[in-house]
Design an enzyme around this catalytic site. Sequence first.
Site, short mmCIF file in Angstrom:
data_model
loop_
_atom_site.label_atom_id
_atom_site.label_comp_id
_atom_site.label_asym_id
_atom_site.label_seq_id
_atom_site.Cartn_x
_atom_site.Cartn_y
_atom_site.Cartn_z
N LEU A 175 0.84 -1.20 0.00
CA LEU A 175 0.00 0.00 0.00
C LEU A 175 0.88 1.25 0.00
O LEU A 175 2.06 1.20 0.34
CB LEU A 175 -0.93 -0.04 1.21
CG LEU A 175 -1.81 -1.30 1.30
CD1 LEU A 175 -2.50 -1.40 2.66
CD2 LEU A 175 -2.85 -1.30 0.17
N PRO A 176 0.31 2.42 -0.35
CA PRO A 176 1.14 3.58 -0.69
C PRO A 176 1.65 4.47 0.43
O PRO A 176 2.57 5.25 0.18
CB PRO A 176 0.22 4.39 -1.62
CG PRO A 176 -1.15 4.05 -1.19
CD PRO A 176 -1.10 2.61 -0.76
N THR B 151 6.20 0.15 1.85
CA THR B 151 7.37 0.86 2.38
C THR B 151 6.85 2.03 3.21
O THR B 151 6.26 2.97 2.67
CB THR B 151 8.27 1.37 1.24
OG1 THR B 151 8.74 0.26 0.49
CG2 THR B 151 9.46 2.12 1.81
N LYS C 258 14.90 -1.44 4.05
CA LYS C 258 14.36 -0.94 2.78
C LYS C 258 14.64 0.55 2.59
O LYS C 258 15.03 0.99 1.51
CB LYS C 258 12.85 -1.21 2.72
CG LYS C 258 12.15 -0.61 1.49
CD LYS C 258 12.69 -1.21 0.19
CE LYS C 258 12.16 -0.45 -1.03
NZ LYS C 258 10.72 -0.57 -1.20
N LYS D 186 8.79 10.14 -1.47
CA LYS D 186 8.19 9.64 -0.22
C LYS D 186 9.18 8.81 0.58
O LYS D 186 9.33 9.00 1.79
CB LYS D 186 6.96 8.78 -0.55
CG LYS D 186 6.23 8.23 0.67
CD LYS D 186 5.48 6.93 0.38
CE LYS D 186 6.43 5.75 0.34
NZ LYS D 186 5.74 4.44 0.34
#
Length: 320
Positions: free
Chosen positions: A85-86, A116, A191, A266
Site C-alpha cells: 500500500l502507498p 514501504t 528498505k 516519499k
Amino acid sequence: MAARGTQCFLTVTRKYSSSADKNVAFLGLGNMGGFMAANLAKKGFAVRGYDPSKEALAAAAKNGIAEANSIAAAVDGADVVVSILPSNKVVLDAYLGKDGVVQHARKGALLIDSSTVDPNVPKQIFPVAIESGKGFTDAPVSGGVMGAQNATLAFMAGGRKEDFERSLPFLKAMGAKQFHCGEVGSGQVAKLTNNMLMGITGMATAECMHMGIKMGLDPKVLLDVLNNSSARSWSTEVYCPVPGLVPTAPSSRNYDGGFKNELMVKDLELASSMALGIRSPIPLGAVATQLYRIVQSRGYGQKDFSYVFQLLKEDAEKKK
C-alpha cells in the site's frame, strides 16, 4: 533502533512449503501488487484481491485473482494476508481501522505487509495483531516493477522468526531472495536504507552521464566504460537513466512503468526522518531528496525517478 535489530540474514533456498496455508488475501493491486498477486496465483495459491481501483481489480481478475469489494471481504477466511500500500496512513487504516485486517482476519492468520512505510507503522500494528491471535511481519520489497513481474523481488522482513519462516512459501513465490532482518520494523529500516542509496547513486549516475555526454563522449562508450570500471553500479548496469542504452530500463520506455519519482520522494523523506531521529548525518541523502522534489515540482512525479537525467539536461540547455 539497536544494532541487533538491523542484522540481516539471507535465505536463498527455493523449496516450497507443504503448509496448509493456501488461501491468500492480497490488498493493493497496483503496479507492483498486481504482478505479485498474479505470481502467487501461478504458484497454486487461491488469491482474493482488493483494490479501490476498479481497473486494477479487472486487470488482476485476468490473472486468476478473485475480486473482493472491501478489505473485510478480501480477508474473510484467508490463511495469509499480503499487502502493498502507498503510505503510512493507508497502511494503518487498512490494518487497524474498524473495517480493517486485524478486525476481520481469522484468528491464526499470518499478516504480511510489503508496503514501504515508517518503521513505527509496523511497530504499531504488531502488538495489536499478536493480541488478536494473528502473526505479523513487515516485509518491504526491492526490485521494482520488473522484479514484481518476473518474481525476482528481494524481501526484507522484520518480526518474529516463526512468522518469517511461515511467510517463506509466499515470499518465494513472489521473489528470489528473502532476508530476516530482525525485530518488527527492521525490514523497513533495511528498505529505506536501500532506497536512499538507490536515490543517491541514481542521481550521481544521471549527472555524470550527462557531463560525459555533453563533453562529447559517445553515450554507449561511456556506459561501457562505467560498467567495466570502479563506477559500476545497479544504476549503470540495470537502470541507466539515459534513453536507449539499456532497453529494459524505464528511461528507454519514456520513463514509464518504473519506480515513480513521487514514490522516491516519499521514501527519501521517510529515510530522512528516520536519520533525523537518531542524529545520523545524511548530506548526500538530503541533496538527493531535494533534487527529486524539484523533479516532482516540475510535474514529473509520475515518471520514473531516473527522469532526473532529463531535468539536468533541460536545465543545461536553458543556460546555453
